[in-house]
Design a protein around this motif. Sequence first.
Motif, PDB file in Angstrom:
ATOM      1  N   VAL A   5      -1.905  13.123   3.081  1.00 39.69           N
ATOM      2  CA  VAL A   5      -3.163  12.575   3.597  1.00 39.69           C
ATOM      3  C   VAL A   5      -3.166  11.055   3.477  1.00 39.69           C
ATOM      4  O   VAL A   5      -3.562  10.334   4.406  1.00 39.69           O
ATOM      5  CB  VAL A   5      -4.366  13.173   2.844  1.00 39.69           C
ATOM      6  N   ALA A   6      -2.707  10.552   2.326  1.00 40.55           N
ATOM      7  CA  ALA A   6      -2.684   9.100   2.093  1.00 40.55           C
ATOM      8  C   ALA A   6      -1.781   8.400   3.106  1.00 40.55           C
ATOM      9  O   ALA A   6      -2.125   7.327   3.629  1.00 40.55           O
ATOM     10  CB  ALA A   6      -2.224   8.813   0.666  1.00 40.55           C
ATOM     11  N   PHE A   7      -0.629   8.992   3.403  1.00 42.30           N
ATOM     12  CA  PHE A   7       0.276   8.401   4.390  1.00 42.30           C
ATOM     13  C   PHE A   7      -0.377   8.353   5.769  1.00 42.30           C
ATOM     14  O   PHE A   7      -0.287   7.337   6.478  1.00 42.30           O
ATOM     15  CB  PHE A   7       1.586   9.184   4.460  1.00 42.30           C
ATOM     16  N   TYR A   8      -1.039   9.431   6.162  1.00 42.47           N
ATOM     17  CA  TYR A   8      -1.671   9.457   7.474  1.00 42.47           C
ATOM     18  C   TYR A   8      -2.807   8.429   7.578  1.00 42.47           C
ATOM     19  O   TYR A   8      -2.968   7.770   8.614  1.00 42.47           O
ATOM     20  CB  TYR A   8      -2.210  10.852   7.776  1.00 42.47           C
ATOM     21  N   LEU A   9      -3.576   8.287   6.508  1.00 43.42           N
ATOM     22  CA  LEU A   9      -4.639   7.272   6.498  1.00 43.42           C
ATOM     23  C   LEU A   9      -4.043   5.872   6.582  1.00 43.42           C
ATOM     24  O   LEU A   9      -4.574   4.998   7.287  1.00 43.42           O
ATOM     25  CB  LEU A   9      -5.481   7.412   5.231  1.00 43.42           C
ATOM     26  N   LEU A  10      -2.935   5.669   5.872  1.00 45.75           N
ATOM     27  CA  LEU A  10      -2.266   4.366   5.910  1.00 45.75           C
ATOM     28  C   LEU A  10      -1.778   4.062   7.325  1.00 45.75           C
ATOM     29  O   LEU A  10      -1.967   2.951   7.833  1.00 45.75           O
ATOM     30  CB  LEU A  10      -1.088   4.354   4.935  1.00 45.75           C
ATOM     31  N   VAL A  11      -1.171   5.051   7.960  1.00 44.30           N
ATOM     32  CA  VAL A  11      -0.660   4.864   9.321  1.00 44.30           C
ATOM     33  C   VAL A  11      -1.790   4.469  10.268  1.00 44.30           C
ATOM     34  O   VAL A  11      -1.661   3.521  11.057  1.00 44.30           O
ATOM     35  CB  VAL A  11       0.031   6.149   9.830  1.00 44.30           C
ATOM     36  N   ALA A  12      -2.905   5.178  10.187  1.00 47.99           N
ATOM     37  CA  ALA A  12      -4.035   4.874  11.062  1.00 47.99           C
ATOM     38  C   ALA A  12      -4.521   3.443  10.863  1.00 47.99           C
ATOM     39  O   ALA A  12      -4.732   2.704  11.837  1.00 47.99           O
ATOM     40  CB  ALA A  12      -5.181   5.861  10.787  1.00 47.99           C
ATOM     41  N   TYR A  67       5.822   3.904  11.324  1.00 44.93           N
ATOM     42  CA  TYR A  67       6.650   5.004  11.811  1.00 44.93           C
ATOM     43  C   TYR A  67       7.230   5.802  10.646  1.00 44.93           C
ATOM     44  O   TYR A  67       7.163   7.037  10.624  1.00 44.93           O
ATOM     45  CB  TYR A  67       7.784   4.447  12.676  1.00 44.93           C
ATOM     46  N   PHE A  68       7.787   5.100   9.655  1.00 46.03           N
ATOM     47  CA  PHE A  68       8.371   5.792   8.511  1.00 46.03           C
ATOM     48  C   PHE A  68       7.293   6.429   7.640  1.00 46.03           C
ATOM     49  O   PHE A  68       7.496   7.509   7.077  1.00 46.03           O
ATOM     50  CB  PHE A  68       9.226   4.830   7.682  1.00 46.03           C
ATOM     51  N   ALA A  69       6.139   5.770   7.518  1.00 46.36           N
ATOM     52  CA  ALA A  69       5.040   6.353   6.749  1.00 46.36           C
ATOM     53  C   ALA A  69       4.562   7.648   7.399  1.00 46.36           C
ATOM     54  O   ALA A  69       4.252   8.629   6.708  1.00 46.36           O
ATOM     55  CB  ALA A  69       3.885   5.354   6.637  1.00 46.36           C
ATOM     56  N   PHE A  70       4.513   7.667   8.735  1.00 47.47           N
ATOM     57  CA  PHE A  70       4.109   8.884   9.442  1.00 47.47           C
ATOM     58  C   PHE A  70       5.110  10.008   9.187  1.00 47.47           C
ATOM     59  O   PHE A  70       4.725  11.161   8.946  1.00 47.47           O
ATOM     60  CB  PHE A  70       4.002   8.610  10.942  1.00 47.47           C
ATOM     61  N   LYS A  71       6.410   9.687   9.253  1.00 47.47           N
ATOM     62  CA  LYS A  71       7.431  10.700   9.009  1.00 47.47           C
ATOM     63  C   LYS A  71       7.321  11.258   7.591  1.00 47.47           C
ATOM     64  O   LYS A  71       7.463  12.464   7.372  1.00 47.47           O
ATOM     65  CB  LYS A  71       8.825  10.102   9.215  1.00 47.47           C
ATOM     66  N   THR A  85       0.831  -1.203   0.000  1.00 40.73           N
ATOM     67  CA  THR A  85       0.000   0.000   0.000  1.00 40.73           C
ATOM     68  C   THR A  85       0.865   1.251   0.000  1.00 40.73           C
ATOM     69  O   THR A  85       0.568   2.236  -0.685  1.00 40.73           O
ATOM     70  CB  THR A  85      -0.929   0.000   1.218  1.00 40.73           C
ATOM     71  N   ASP A  86       1.954   1.219   0.770  1.00 44.57           N
ATOM     72  CA  ASP A  86       2.898   2.334   0.776  1.00 44.57           C
ATOM     73  C   ASP A  86       3.465   2.576  -0.620  1.00 44.57           C
ATOM     74  O   ASP A  86       3.666   3.723  -1.030  1.00 44.57           O
ATOM     75  CB  ASP A  86       4.028   2.050   1.758  1.00 44.57           C
ATOM     76  N   SER A  87       3.704   1.494  -1.356  1.00 44.87           N
ATOM     77  CA  SER A  87       4.245   1.632  -2.715  1.00 44.87           C
ATOM     78  C   SER A  87       3.286   2.407  -3.614  1.00 44.87           C
ATOM     79  O   SER A  87       3.719   3.212  -4.448  1.00 44.87           O
ATOM     80  CB  SER A  87       4.516   0.247  -3.322  1.00 44.87           C
TER      81      SER A  87
END
Length: 214
Positions: A91-98, A192-196, A51-53
């Motif tokens: 926004v996408a990273f924050y949603l992924l982190v959650a 953690y890295f996605a949030f950063k 998903t991060d990709s």
Amino acid sequence: MESLTATEIRKLYQTAFGLAVFTILYNIAEGVISTYLGFEDESLALFGFGTDSFIEVISGLGIAHMVVRIRNNPNSGRDGFERTALRITGVAFYLLVAGLVITSLYNIWTGHKPITTYWGVVISVISILVMWLLVAWKRKVGHRLDSAPILADANCTMVCVYMSVILLLSSGIYELFGIGFIDSLGTLGLSYFAFKEGKECFEKVNSEKYCCCD
């Protein structure tokens, strides 16, 4: 900056654009394969990695646009397209982190275990090799052009190496020792890295900042 001819500069920018396009295409392929296998194998770490990709693809479009912009006008500032790409990516990273954090904690609570993490090992090794080569190539081009934006992109690509290492460790430990919660711990590491990355996206939206992920 070394003395470069107009032809050399043009070729270096062509290379930078080609690397940006390759990064986009690679992330699309990696995202499709990783999310599919992660879902099939019930490996949250591999699914989250995939998903991060996909999110990196959005970021990559902004990077490709940036290369074209600085090629045409090296002293120009970040434009609307890039800022929009940064907002969407953030926004996408924050949603992924959650999603990953909640699911990881749930899996730890319920004792969920992946069926296998074999493909996590395979994909992470390939990703480390590919991304490391991309980092080296982007840095070479960035140094020759004395381009802070291209060097910053190389640093962002390095974060993908770190995330691949986390996937390799969590997947490898599970395959060797069968520790159930290690897949979820690996997912939290990815979070953690996605949030950063998400945080830096929003920091760059209203600035001309190029540095990425210290």
